[in-house]
Design a protein around this motif. Structure first.
Motif, PDB file in Angstrom:
ATOM      1  N   GLU A   1    -110.796  11.607 -28.359  1.00 15.34           N
ATOM      2  CA  GLU A   1    -111.967  10.859 -27.865  1.00 15.34           C
ATOM      3  C   GLU A   1    -112.296   9.681 -28.783  1.00 15.34           C
ATOM      4  O   GLU A   1    -112.411   8.538 -28.356  1.00 15.34           O
ATOM      5  N   ARG A   2    -112.415   9.989 -30.069  1.00 14.14           N
ATOM      6  CA  ARG A   2    -112.773   8.933 -31.036  1.00 14.14           C
ATOM      7  C   ARG A   2    -111.682   7.870 -31.107  1.00 14.14           C
ATOM      8  O   ARG A   2    -111.950   6.690 -31.321  1.00 14.14           O
ATOM      9  N   ALA A   3    -110.429   8.323 -30.904  1.00 13.41           N
ATOM     10  CA  ALA A   3    -109.303   7.395 -31.025  1.00 13.41           C
ATOM     11  C   ALA A   3    -109.349   6.296 -29.964  1.00 13.41           C
ATOM     12  O   ALA A   3    -108.734   5.239 -30.126  1.00 13.41           O
ATOM     13  N   LYS A   4    -110.138   6.556 -28.893  1.00  9.41           N
ATOM     14  CA  LYS A   4    -110.240   5.521 -27.844  1.00  9.41           C
ATOM     15  C   LYS A   4    -110.882   4.252 -28.394  1.00  9.41           C
ATOM     16  O   LYS A   4    -110.737   3.171 -27.842  1.00  9.41           O
ATOM     17  N   ASN A   5    -111.640   4.401 -29.482  1.00  9.62           N
ATOM     18  CA  ASN A   5    -112.341   3.231 -30.049  1.00  9.62           C
ATOM     19  C   ASN A   5    -111.561   2.537 -31.165  1.00  9.62           C
ATOM     20  O   ASN A   5    -112.101   1.660 -31.836  1.00  9.62           O
ATOM     21  N   ILE A   6    -110.326   2.965 -31.378  1.00  8.86           N
ATOM     22  CA  ILE A   6    -109.581   2.401 -32.515  1.00  8.86           C
ATOM     23  C   ILE A   6    -109.370   0.901 -32.354  1.00  8.86           C
ATOM     24  O   ILE A   6    -109.005   0.416 -31.274  1.00  8.86           O
TER      25      ILE A   6
ATOM     26  N   LEU B   1    -111.149   6.311 -44.820  1.00 10.16           N
ATOM     27  CA  LEU B   1    -112.567   6.200 -44.467  1.00 10.16           C
ATOM     28  C   LEU B   1    -112.744   5.297 -43.232  1.00 10.16           C
ATOM     29  O   LEU B   1    -113.431   5.652 -42.276  1.00 10.16           O
ATOM     30  N   LEU B   2    -112.080   4.137 -43.251  1.00  8.82           N
ATOM     31  CA  LEU B   2    -112.222   3.222 -42.104  1.00  8.82           C
ATOM     32  C   LEU B   2    -111.688   3.861 -40.826  1.00  8.82           C
ATOM     33  O   LEU B   2    -112.285   3.717 -39.760  1.00  8.82           O
ATOM     34  N   LEU B   3    -110.581   4.578 -40.944  1.00  6.19           N
ATOM     35  CA  LEU B   3    -109.997   5.189 -39.741  1.00  6.19           C
ATOM     36  C   LEU B   3    -110.889   6.337 -39.245  1.00  6.19           C
ATOM     37  O   LEU B   3    -111.264   6.382 -38.072  1.00  6.19           O
ATOM     38  N   ASN B   4    -111.266   7.225 -40.153  1.00  9.01           N
ATOM     39  CA  ASN B   4    -112.010   8.425 -39.733  1.00  9.01           C
ATOM     40  C   ASN B   4    -113.442   8.128 -39.315  1.00  9.01           C
ATOM     41  O   ASN B   4    -113.930   8.673 -38.335  1.00  9.01           O
ATOM     42  N   GLU B   5    -114.108   7.267 -40.070  1.00  9.43           N
ATOM     43  CA  GLU B   5    -115.545   7.043 -39.805  1.00  9.43           C
ATOM     44  C   GLU B   5    -115.777   5.899 -38.824  1.00  9.43           C
ATOM     45  O   GLU B   5    -116.724   5.913 -38.060  1.00  9.43           O
ATOM     46  N   LEU B   6    -114.921   4.856 -38.892  1.00 12.03           N
ATOM     47  CA  LEU B   6    -115.213   3.647 -38.106  1.00 12.03           C
ATOM     48  C   LEU B   6    -114.133   3.325 -37.080  1.00 12.03           C
ATOM     49  O   LEU B   6    -114.278   2.379 -36.310  1.00 12.03           O
TER      50      LEU B   6
ATOM     51  N   ASN C   1    -112.668  -7.569 -30.483  1.00 10.94           N
ATOM     52  CA  ASN C   1    -112.410  -6.427 -31.365  1.00 10.94           C
ATOM     53  C   ASN C   1    -112.682  -6.751 -32.830  1.00 10.94           C
ATOM     54  O   ASN C   1    -113.161  -5.908 -33.584  1.00 10.94           O
ATOM     55  N   THR C   2    -112.352  -7.975 -33.214  1.00 14.23           N
ATOM     56  CA  THR C   2    -112.586  -8.387 -34.601  1.00 14.23           C
ATOM     57  C   THR C   2    -114.083  -8.310 -34.897  1.00 14.23           C
ATOM     58  O   THR C   2    -114.502  -7.774 -35.937  1.00 14.23           O
ATOM     59  N   GLN C   3    -114.884  -8.847 -33.966  1.00  9.00           N
ATOM     60  CA  GLN C   3    -116.336  -8.814 -34.174  1.00  9.00           C
ATOM     61  C   GLN C   3    -116.844  -7.377 -34.251  1.00  9.00           C
ATOM     62  O   GLN C   3    -117.645  -7.030 -35.127  1.00  9.00           O
ATOM     63  N   LYS C   4    -116.321  -6.543 -33.335  1.00  9.13           N
ATOM     64  CA  LYS C   4    -116.752  -5.129 -33.326  1.00  9.13           C
ATOM     65  C   LYS C   4    -116.407  -4.451 -34.652  1.00  9.13           C
ATOM     66  O   LYS C   4    -117.227  -3.732 -35.222  1.00  9.13           O
ATOM     67  N   ALA C   5    -115.185  -4.693 -35.123  1.00 13.63           N
ATOM     68  CA  ALA C   5    -114.742  -4.038 -36.372  1.00 13.63           C
ATOM     69  C   ALA C   5    -115.633  -4.484 -37.528  1.00 13.63           C
ATOM     70  O   ALA C   5    -116.068  -3.657 -38.348  1.00 13.63           O
ATOM     71  N   VAL C   6    -115.920  -5.772 -37.588  1.00 13.37           N
ATOM     72  CA  VAL C   6    -116.746  -6.288 -38.688  1.00 13.37           C
ATOM     73  C   VAL C   6    -118.155  -5.701 -38.600  1.00 13.37           C
ATOM     74  O   VAL C   6    -118.737  -5.298 -39.615  1.00 13.37           O
ATOM     75  N   GLU C   7    -118.695  -5.599 -37.391  1.00 13.56           N
ATOM     76  CA  GLU C   7    -120.031  -5.003 -37.222  1.00 13.56           C
ATOM     77  C   GLU C   7    -120.042  -3.557 -37.714  1.00 13.56           C
ATOM     78  O   GLU C   7    -120.958  -3.128 -38.417  1.00 13.56           O
ATOM     79  N   ARG C   8    -118.995  -2.814 -37.342  1.00 17.73           N
ATOM     80  CA  ARG C   8    -118.940  -1.405 -37.771  1.00 17.73           C
ATOM     81  C   ARG C   8    -118.921  -1.316 -39.302  1.00 17.73           C
ATOM     82  O   ARG C   8    -119.624  -0.495 -39.898  1.00 17.73           O
ATOM     83  N   ILE C   9    -118.104  -2.175 -39.923  1.00 16.61           N
ATOM     84  CA  ILE C   9    -118.004  -2.120 -41.392  1.00 16.61           C
ATOM     85  C   ILE C   9    -119.349  -2.527 -42.010  1.00 16.61           C
ATOM     86  O   ILE C   9    -119.845  -1.889 -42.941  1.00 16.61           O
ATOM     87  N   LYS C  10    -119.939  -3.583 -41.452  1.00 18.16           N
ATOM     88  CA  LYS C  10    -121.236  -4.055 -41.999  1.00 18.16           C
ATOM     89  C   LYS C  10    -122.291  -2.963 -41.881  1.00 18.16           C
ATOM     90  O   LYS C  10    -123.027  -2.677 -42.832  1.00 18.16           O
ATOM     91  N   ASN C  11    -122.383  -2.355 -40.704  1.00 18.54           N
ATOM     92  CA  ASN C  11    -123.406  -1.304 -40.499  1.00 18.54           C
ATOM     93  C   ASN C  11    -123.213  -0.164 -41.470  1.00 18.54           C
ATOM     94  O   ASN C  11    -124.163   0.318 -42.081  1.00 18.54           O
ATOM     95  N   TYR C  12    -121.975   0.230 -41.641  1.00 22.76           N
ATOM     96  CA  TYR C  12    -121.692   1.379 -42.489  1.00 22.76           C
ATOM     97  C   TYR C  12    -122.017   1.072 -43.954  1.00 22.76           C
ATOM     98  O   TYR C  12    -122.653   1.872 -44.643  1.00 22.76           O
ATOM     99  N   PHE C  13    -121.589  -0.108 -44.418  1.00 23.66           N
ATOM    100  CA  PHE C  13    -121.728  -0.392 -45.854  1.00 23.66           C
ATOM    101  C   PHE C  13    -123.062  -1.053 -46.219  1.00 23.66           C
ATOM    102  O   PHE C  13    -123.364  -1.192 -47.399  1.00 23.66           O
ATOM    103  N   SER C  14    -123.859  -1.418 -45.210  1.00 27.41           N
ATOM    104  CA  SER C  14    -125.187  -1.960 -45.544  1.00 27.41           C
ATOM    105  C   SER C  14    -126.182  -0.845 -45.751  1.00 27.41           C
ATOM    106  O   SER C  14    -127.294  -1.061 -46.209  1.00 27.41           O
ATOM    107  N   LYS C  15    -125.772   0.379 -45.329  1.00 26.61           N
ATOM    108  CA  LYS C  15    -126.712   1.515 -45.424  1.00 26.61           C
ATOM    109  C   LYS C  15    -127.134   1.772 -46.868  1.00 26.61           C
ATOM    110  O   LYS C  15    -126.325   1.675 -47.770  1.00 26.61           O
TER     111      LYS C  15
END
Ligand code: MLT
Length: 406
Positions: free
Chosen positions: A32-37, A359-364, A392-406
């Motif tokens: 399921e999660r892999a669909k968002n890779i 971490l990027l693969l499992n969490e994001l 996809n590039t924008q999505k990936a960057v958003e995911r990384i930003k959200n995760y690491f801005s916490k």
């Protein structure tokens, strides 16, 4: 029968095969999660070929369907129409004078940078940037030029660490080396070399009777005037350098396969022209690139082709900027991108590069390339490519930003 034991010394799988395997395993365990890779790992393009190339291929296919225009084996070094297009556009237009007998069309820079070792003695001392495109090291290990691995490094290889402290530029060796691999704009760091600094390398090579193997696969991404697109822009390079070029990143040919290598007649050691050795090697071991592919490559240089390719490159350049700016804005130390489709980043909190990969693969569900895969000095760094879709590039960057801005 004895096997080539050098193969026992090398990691059992190639970096990008290893990453693909890890992603497949993750996908099997987490369907399921892999669909968002989002894949920003291997530098593989995603936009379709330029229409001018497609049109040229269709035309070439039609020619192959009629006895009068059918072609069999291609000339082993390339059809004159493509050799002339390369020479006129990539060299003559920049004031560099070659004869087409100095250019060899091939199925890509990976094969040529991997195979070039055939024409050199195994006794040579090889200098390699660290981190580096793994093909240069792996092929020297396979042929027996690398020595043994001691504490993560090959004993006969002269390593040139490229770190933030030296702007990711290799320092001129303080000892004699014979074969120097340089790749600029660099894979993996995305950093470029200036003409002035490359001149120092050319001077070193000429003074020390060394050869520079210059991988220029990413030249199409150069945006700055003081950055060379070809080593032959540098005076003296014809007597010390071989240049490798690729249509993969320039024109999206990763699946089509075409590149070329320049071996100048002036490049001579012990009175022998290396051009003759490479010609002999290719004639024996390589049977040329298909007519259809070479017509597509020729179309890269047509007026329409140039226009279309410029737009495609701008798309990827914009992606590189999105990654660079996005990660910089949330505190990552980022490098590259300006003259390159690669962004190189320092992993946060001293995290190992494979740990960061997991971490990027499992969490994001974002796939990148761990710096350590490119050599020991890549540990603590990570590479993202700009070759995905912008969405996809924008999505990936958003995911990384959200995760690491916490
Ligand atoms: C990379 O990701 O480093 C490149 O795509 C590999 C290649 O060009 O073979």
């Amino acid at each position: 029968m004895k096997i080539n034991e050098n193969f026992l010394k090398i990691e059992s799988s190639y970096l990008f095969s290893n990453i693909a395997k890890r992603v497949r395993e993750y996908t099997a365990a987490n369907p399921e999660r892999a669909k968002n890779i989002i894949r920003l790992g291997i530098g593989d393009v995603t936009l379709p070929l330029a229409p001018a190339c497609i049109e040229a291929m269709h035309k070439a296919v039609d020619e192959m369907s009629k006895a009068e225009t059918f072609r069999g084996y291609p000339p082993e070094y390339g059809y004159d129409f493509l050799l002339n297009a390369i020479n006129d556009n990539d060299y003559k237009a920049r004031g560099i004078d070659f004869d087409i007998s100095e250019i060899f069309v091939s199925d890509g820079a990976k094969s040529d940078t991997g195979n070039i070792g055939d024409i050199f003695s195994l006794d040579n001392r090889v200098a390699i940037c660290d981190p580096v495109y793994p093909v240069y090291v792996d092929t020297n290990v396979m042929s027996g030029r690398s020595g043994d691995k001691v504490d993560g490094k090959w004993s006969n290889i002269y390593y040139m660490p490229c770190l933030a402290e030296n702007d990711f530029l290799p320092e001129i060796p303080d000892e004699k080396v014979d074969i120097i691999y340089l790749c600029f704009p660099n894979n993996p760091t995305g950093m470029a070399i200036t003409k002035d600094y490359l001149k120092k390398w050319v001077d070193y090579a000429n003074a020390n009777k060394a050869v520079i193997l210059y991988d220029s696969a990413y030249e199409a991404f150069v945006t700055e005037d003081n950055v060379p697109r070809s080593i032959y822009e540098i005076e003296g390079a014809k007597t010390c350098a071989i240049e490798f070029r690729s249509f993969s990143k320039t024109a999206g040919f990763t699946g089509v396969r075409c590149g070329y290598t320049v071996v100048p007649h002036d490049l001579q050691f012990d009175g022998v022209e290396l051009n003759k050795f490479w010609a002999r090697r290719q004639a024996t071991k390589f049977n040329g690139v298909s007519y259809i592919t070479q017509r597509a490559a020729e179309a890269v240089y047509s007026d329409e082709g140039k226009k279309q390719i410029k737009e495609i490159l701008a798309y990827y350049q914009n992606n590189a900027k999105i990654i660079y700016d996005g990660l910089a804005s949330c505190g990552f130390k980022v490098y590259g991108a300006k003259n390159s489709p690669y962004v190189w980043l320092k992993t946060p909190d001293g995290m190992g590069s494979w740990e960061f990969f997991d971490l990027l693969l499992n969490e994001l569900q974002v796939v990148g390339t761990p710096g350590e895969g490119f050599g020991p000095a890549g540990e603590g760094y990570f590479r993202l490519t700009a070759f995905g879709s912008t969405e996809n590039t924008q999505k990936a960057v958003e995911r990384i930003k959200n995760y690491f801005s916490k």
